[in-house]
Write an enzyme that holds these catalytic residues in place. Sequence first.
Site, PDB file in Angstrom:
ATOM      1  N   SER A  30       0.854  -1.202   0.000  1.00  0.00           N
ATOM      2  CA  SER A  30       0.000   0.000   0.000  1.00  0.00           C
ATOM      3  C   SER A  30       0.880   1.240   0.000  1.00  0.00           C
ATOM      4  CB  SER A  30      -0.860   0.019   1.270  1.00  0.00           C
ATOM      5  OG  SER A  30      -1.487   1.276   1.444  1.00  0.00           O
TER       6      SER A  30
ATOM      7  N   TYR B  12      -2.061  -1.039  10.475  1.00  0.00           N
ATOM      8  CA  TYR B  12      -2.194  -1.370   9.047  1.00  0.00           C
ATOM      9  C   TYR B  12      -0.961  -0.916   8.257  1.00  0.00           C
ATOM     10  CZ  TYR B  12      -4.058  -1.251   4.261  1.00  0.00           C
ATOM     11  OH  TYR B  12      -4.244  -1.430   2.914  1.00  0.00           O
TER      12      TYR B  12
HETATM   13  P1  NAD Z   1     -11.606  -5.888  -0.167  1.00  0.00           P
HETATM   14  O1  NAD Z   1     -12.323  -5.730   1.106  1.00  0.00           O
HETATM   15  O2  NAD Z   1     -12.398  -6.023  -1.390  1.00  0.00           O
HETATM   16  O3  NAD Z   1     -10.607  -7.124  -0.095  1.00  0.00           O
HETATM   17  C1  NAD Z   1      -9.985  -7.553   1.094  1.00  0.00           C
HETATM   18  C2  NAD Z   1     -10.306  -9.016   1.254  1.00  0.00           C
HETATM   19  O4  NAD Z   1      -9.533  -9.548   2.329  1.00  0.00           O
HETATM   20  C3  NAD Z   1     -11.738  -9.315   1.614  1.00  0.00           C
HETATM   21  O5  NAD Z   1     -12.539  -9.449   0.471  1.00  0.00           O
HETATM   22  C4  NAD Z   1     -11.624 -10.625   2.380  1.00  0.00           C
HETATM   23  O6  NAD Z   1     -11.970 -11.708   1.559  1.00  0.00           O
HETATM   24  C5  NAD Z   1     -10.148 -10.736   2.707  1.00  0.00           C
HETATM   25  N1  NAD Z   1      -9.935 -11.018   4.128  1.00  0.00           N
HETATM   26  C6  NAD Z   1      -9.894 -10.144   5.158  1.00  0.00           C
HETATM   27  N2  NAD Z   1      -9.698 -10.805   6.313  1.00  0.00           N
HETATM   28  C7  NAD Z   1      -9.607 -12.121   6.003  1.00  0.00           C
HETATM   29  C8  NAD Z   1      -9.404 -13.304   6.767  1.00  0.00           C
HETATM   30  N3  NAD Z   1      -9.215 -13.268   8.102  1.00  0.00           N
HETATM   31  N4  NAD Z   1      -9.406 -14.495   6.119  1.00  0.00           N
HETATM   32  C9  NAD Z   1      -9.582 -14.550   4.775  1.00  0.00           C
HETATM   33  N5  NAD Z   1      -9.756 -13.456   4.005  1.00  0.00           N
HETATM   34  C10 NAD Z   1      -9.774 -12.263   4.614  1.00  0.00           C
HETATM   35  O7  NAD Z   1     -10.630  -4.631  -0.272  1.00  0.00           O
HETATM   36  P2  NAD Z   1      -9.375  -4.301  -1.226  1.00  0.00           P
HETATM   37  O8  NAD Z   1      -9.154  -2.858  -1.032  1.00  0.00           O
HETATM   38  O9  NAD Z   1      -9.559  -4.847  -2.581  1.00  0.00           O
HETATM   39  O10 NAD Z   1      -8.187  -5.051  -0.482  1.00  0.00           O
HETATM   40  C11 NAD Z   1      -7.264  -5.882  -1.170  1.00  0.00           C
HETATM   41  C12 NAD Z   1      -5.864  -5.523  -0.754  1.00  0.00           C
HETATM   42  O11 NAD Z   1      -5.560  -4.215  -1.225  1.00  0.00           O
HETATM   43  C13 NAD Z   1      -5.647  -5.502   0.759  1.00  0.00           C
HETATM   44  O12 NAD Z   1      -4.404  -6.112   1.046  1.00  0.00           O
HETATM   45  C14 NAD Z   1      -5.559  -4.021   1.059  1.00  0.00           C
HETATM   46  O13 NAD Z   1      -4.797  -3.764   2.213  1.00  0.00           O
HETATM   47  C15 NAD Z   1      -4.909  -3.507  -0.196  1.00  0.00           C
HETATM   48  N6  NAD Z   1      -5.025  -2.066  -0.416  1.00  0.00           N
HETATM   49  C16 NAD Z   1      -6.232  -1.500  -0.654  1.00  0.00           C
HETATM   50  C17 NAD Z   1      -6.304  -0.130  -0.836  1.00  0.00           C
HETATM   51  C18 NAD Z   1      -7.619   0.550  -1.097  1.00  0.00           C
HETATM   52  O14 NAD Z   1      -7.671   1.782  -1.096  1.00  0.00           O
HETATM   53  N7  NAD Z   1      -8.692  -0.161  -1.321  1.00  0.00           N
HETATM   54  C19 NAD Z   1      -5.148   0.659  -0.808  1.00  0.00           C
HETATM   55  C20 NAD Z   1      -3.931   0.037  -0.570  1.00  0.00           C
HETATM   56  C21 NAD Z   1      -3.871  -1.336  -0.376  1.00  0.00           C
END
Ligand code: NAD
Length: 302
Positions: free
Chosen positions: A194, A207
């Site tokens: 991130s 985080y």
């Molecule tokens: P999202 O909520 O769609 O995806 C995150 C997923 O993590 C969930 O769908 C869930 O299935 C999974 N998860 C969480 N806890 C879990 C557990 N205990 N067991 C199994 N699965 C679990 O959101 P996203 O933003 O697409 O997140 C995907 C990645 O992107 C993450 O690593 C997040 O930190 C990273 N990210 C997102 C952003 C943003 O702005 N959305 C920015 C930087 C990084």
Amino acid sequence: MRDTNPESTRNKQDPRNAYSVPPFPAQPQQPPGLASEMQPRPDHGEQSYRGSGRLQGRKALITGGDSGIGRAAAIAYAREGADVAINYLPDEEADAQEVIALIKAEGRQAVALPGDITQENFCTSLVDRAAEKLGGLDILVNNAGCQQFANSISELSTEAFDKTFKTNVYAMFWITKAAMRWLKPGAAIINTSSVQAGKPSEILLDYASTKAAISAFTKGLAKQLAPQGIRVNAVAPGPYWTPLQSSGGQPQEKVQQFGESAPLGRPGQPAEIAAIYVLLASHESSFTSGQVWCSDGGTGTF
Ligand code: NAD
Ligand code: MG
């Protein structure tokens, strides 16, 4: 002659108004949240992603493949010719089933493996079941993540800190370790870091620390696995419109203004980052390893 091809129109689109801009409606959800409940609905490439055989015959496991960035990668991988297994939490079955249907619609094998990755035993069996059902494993995307804001260190409990580290760091370690039994030369590991790894917010201490750990793990492991012909990279998203943010990742006021401080003036949609996951998995990036690729709407975090 006038070019009326819709693909040409799409290719010439101004990125500032390609998607919705803030303000957005308040939309609190309990974690982990569902993409299907979001307003506006995120674009994961369902209608738009076009494949060209870049991952033909490959076999991928994507954690958090039900929604957000992981769903966009799953759709893109299937359209590029890969068989795909996705992991997610049981509460997310409805989102996951939409992804399974989209993968199957491409004629690819789709494997649904729900379960909680904060348990080592589950992580090990997840990898083995994915590889057994797919008939091998050559792309691992560690993408699941936990993000819950806390306004002050005094409010950040040991349980919350532990859950964030278990989900984001320990699970990546356990899943990657288990995958080593299956990955062969030519395989690729892609982790999701991130912008928080480099520019941490004051309300995301746990985080942001996990995301810095993921970047360091990625760079070290890339050196360790290069002699085995396995590449390891990470993607560092900036603000992307996913349920992670609206289910406690940010205060609701910030969700309503999400992406406004990005120079492009809006959050990214998961469909806009899928191509990076494809490129890092594909042989086209065969000399790229140990990198953290950022997509942050113009901030230039890294
Ligand atoms: P999202 O909520 O769609 O995806 C995150 C997923 O993590 C969930 O769908 C869930 O299935 C999974 N998860 C969480 N806890 C879990 C557990 N205990 N067991 C199994 N699965 C679990 O959101 P996203 O933003 O697409 O997140 C995907 C990645 O992107 C993450 O690593 C997040 O930190 C990273 N990210 C997102 C952003 C943003 O702005 N959305 C920015 C930087 C990084
Ligand atoms: Mg989800």
